[in-house]
Design a protein around this motif. Structure first.
Motif, mmCIF file in Angstrom:
data_model
loop_
_atom_site.group_PDB
_atom_site.id
_atom_site.type_symbol
_atom_site.label_atom_id
_atom_site.label_comp_id
_atom_site.label_asym_id
_atom_site.label_seq_id
_atom_site.Cartn_x
_atom_site.Cartn_y
_atom_site.Cartn_z
ATOM 1 N N SER A 211 -4.552 -7.608 -2.696
ATOM 2 C CA SER A 211 -3.182 -8.044 -2.782
ATOM 3 C C SER A 211 -3.040 -8.157 -4.351
ATOM 4 N N PHE A 212 -3.816 -8.349 -5.096
ATOM 5 C CA PHE A 212 -3.769 -8.629 -6.743
ATOM 6 C C PHE A 212 -3.113 -7.182 -6.918
ATOM 7 N N TRP A 213 -3.692 -6.144 -6.770
ATOM 8 C CA TRP A 213 -3.226 -4.707 -7.187
ATOM 9 C C TRP A 213 -1.838 -4.209 -6.460
ATOM 10 N N LEU A 214 -1.697 -4.575 -5.342
ATOM 11 C CA LEU A 214 -0.392 -4.236 -4.663
ATOM 12 C C LEU A 214 0.694 -5.018 -5.271
ATOM 13 N N LEU B 14 5.190 -8.022 2.558
ATOM 14 C CA LEU B 14 4.617 -8.451 3.859
ATOM 15 C C LEU B 14 3.231 -8.356 4.242
ATOM 16 N N ILE B 15 2.555 -7.223 3.667
ATOM 17 C CA ILE B 15 1.280 -6.990 3.426
ATOM 18 C C ILE B 15 0.303 -7.948 2.962
ATOM 19 N N MET B 16 0.950 -8.462 1.949
ATOM 20 C CA MET B 16 0.241 -9.388 1.176
ATOM 21 C C MET B 16 0.148 -10.871 1.711
ATOM 22 N N LEU B 17 1.656 -10.932 2.623
ATOM 23 C CA LEU B 17 1.592 -12.278 3.286
ATOM 24 C C LEU B 17 0.699 -12.000 4.450
ATOM 25 N N LEU B 18 0.401 -11.001 5.244
ATOM 26 C CA LEU B 18 -0.513 -10.948 6.486
ATOM 27 C C LEU B 18 -1.987 -10.994 5.535
ATOM 28 N N ASN B 19 -2.166 -10.617 4.707
ATOM 29 C CA ASN B 19 -3.556 -10.770 3.795
ATOM 30 C C ASN B 19 -3.701 -12.283 3.714
ATOM 31 N N THR B 20 -2.779 -13.128 3.046
ATOM 32 C CA THR B 20 -2.884 -14.294 2.881
ATOM 33 C C THR B 20 -3.163 -15.192 4.112
ATOM 34 N N TRP B 21 -2.352 -15.004 5.203
ATOM 35 C CA TRP B 21 -2.596 -15.992 6.469
ATOM 36 C C TRP B 21 -3.684 -15.187 7.449
ATOM 37 N N GLY B 22 -3.725 -13.819 7.271
ATOM 38 C CA GLY B 22 -4.765 -13.060 8.370
ATOM 39 C C GLY B 22 -6.152 -13.090 7.844
ATOM 40 N N ILE C 87 13.772 -2.607 -1.632
ATOM 41 C CA ILE C 87 13.227 -3.654 -0.952
ATOM 42 C C ILE C 87 12.375 -3.093 0.213
ATOM 43 N N SER C 88 13.028 -2.149 0.962
ATOM 44 C CA SER C 88 12.111 -1.496 1.780
ATOM 45 C C SER C 88 10.680 -1.348 1.557
ATOM 46 N N VAL C 89 10.468 -0.976 0.283
ATOM 47 C CA VAL C 89 8.895 -0.620 -0.235
ATOM 48 C C VAL C 89 8.445 -1.838 -0.684
ATOM 49 N N GLY C 90 9.028 -2.679 -1.709
ATOM 50 C CA GLY C 90 8.653 -3.907 -2.249
ATOM 51 C C GLY C 90 8.381 -5.005 -1.252
ATOM 52 N N ALA D 45 0.772 0.080 8.886
ATOM 53 C CA ALA D 45 0.042 0.320 7.542
ATOM 54 C C ALA D 45 -1.102 -0.641 7.435
ATOM 55 N N TYR D 46 -0.840 -2.004 7.607
ATOM 56 C CA TYR D 46 -1.640 -3.287 7.402
ATOM 57 C C TYR D 46 -2.866 -2.964 8.485
ATOM 58 N N VAL D 47 -2.668 -2.380 9.638
ATOM 59 C CA VAL D 47 -3.848 -2.215 10.499
ATOM 60 C C VAL D 47 -4.920 -1.473 9.728
#
Length: 260
Positions: free
Chosen positions: A235-238, A186-194, A178-181, A126-128
């Motif tokens: 990330s803000f909206w997610l 995780l997407i927000m973490l990848l945005n933060t570092w990636g 938690i599977s969704v949240g 999904a992040y891709v």
């Protein structure tokens, strides 16, 4: 010295504190406590960047921005990066405890690896797509609605898929929520570092050099600032659905799966 509560008009009841029996229960409250603390730092800074810093920087002249930016963003990004890692790692440990509990109830410990594997795969794929939709573009691809609809479709599809793949008769609401949240986290973490940190490293260095040595900002800076803005705003909206599902894990049992 012990106080005589009866002398103050109190009944014989006195507060009593004791740890919950069982190491896992105590571990889980510590994990939740750390998750909340570092999550507040991470998401708080994300909100600060989006709601306060970006509008303020737009109102400042170029010289003021270049002078302030490296001194402000360097420590802020340190807290932002590190708190995101701690939040997600602690959250993953908390998640695996729920997975282990559901797997034990199902009588199959191998389900832990299966559930975690599908979870990572779905959200990384999904992040891709989300990564591509956050890139600066021209024409129709730069349309706000194209980005909003595209990212929404990806998030909804990934959420449905992870619920379908990880569902089962013995799967708890906490596991599914938690599977969704956690996936959105995780997407927000990848945005933060990636993206955000990669971009900010260069912008901080360029602005510091410009403030101290008078070096002009390179032409690429404008594109990177646009990319940083789009990613931070995503990330803000997610964060809003992410916080809802994480809260629902313990306080709003609304998720379950049924056999088709």
């Amino acid at each position: 010295m012990l106080l005589n509560f009866a002398a103050f008009g109190f009944s014989g009841w006195q507060p009593h504190f004791s740890l919950v029996a069982g190491a896992q229960a105590n571990e889980m409250i510590v994990l939740r406590w750390l998750h909340i603390i570092f999550g507040i730092i991470w998401i708080g800074l994300l909100y600060f960047f989006n709601l306060v810093l970006t509008p303020a920087m737009k109102r400042c002249d170029a010289k003021s921005r270049i002078s302030v930016y490296p001194h402000l963003m360097s420590p802020a990004m340190g807290w932002f990066r590190d708190s995101s890692v701690v939040t997600v790692l602690v959250g993953l440990r908390y998640f695996t405890i729920h997975l282990a509990s559901d797997a034990k109830l199902a009588g199959d410990r191998s389900l832990i690896g299966k559930w975690l594997g599908w979870w990572f795969l779905v959200w990384v794929v999904a992040y891709v797509f989300i990564y591509a939709l956050q890139l600066p573009a021209k024409g129709i691809l730069d349309s706000l609605w194209v980005r909003v609809v595209g990212i929404s479709v990806v998030v909804i599809a990934a959420s449905w898929l992870v619920l379908a793949l990880n569902g089962g008769p013995n799967v708890s609401n906490a596991h599914l929520a938690i599977s969704v949240g956690g996936g959105l986290g995780l997407i927000m973490l990848l945005n933060t570092w990636g993206v955000v940190w990669r971009v900010q490293k260069r912008l901080i260095a360029w602005s510091r050099s410009s403030a101290e040595q008078g070096t002009p900002m390179p032409p690429e800076a404008e594109r990177l600032m646009r990319w940083n803005f789009l990613t931070a705003r995503t990330s803000f909206w997610l964060s809003f659905p992410m916080l809802f599902f994480m809260g629902a894990a313990a306080h709003y049992p609304f998720l379950s799966t049924v056999a088709r």
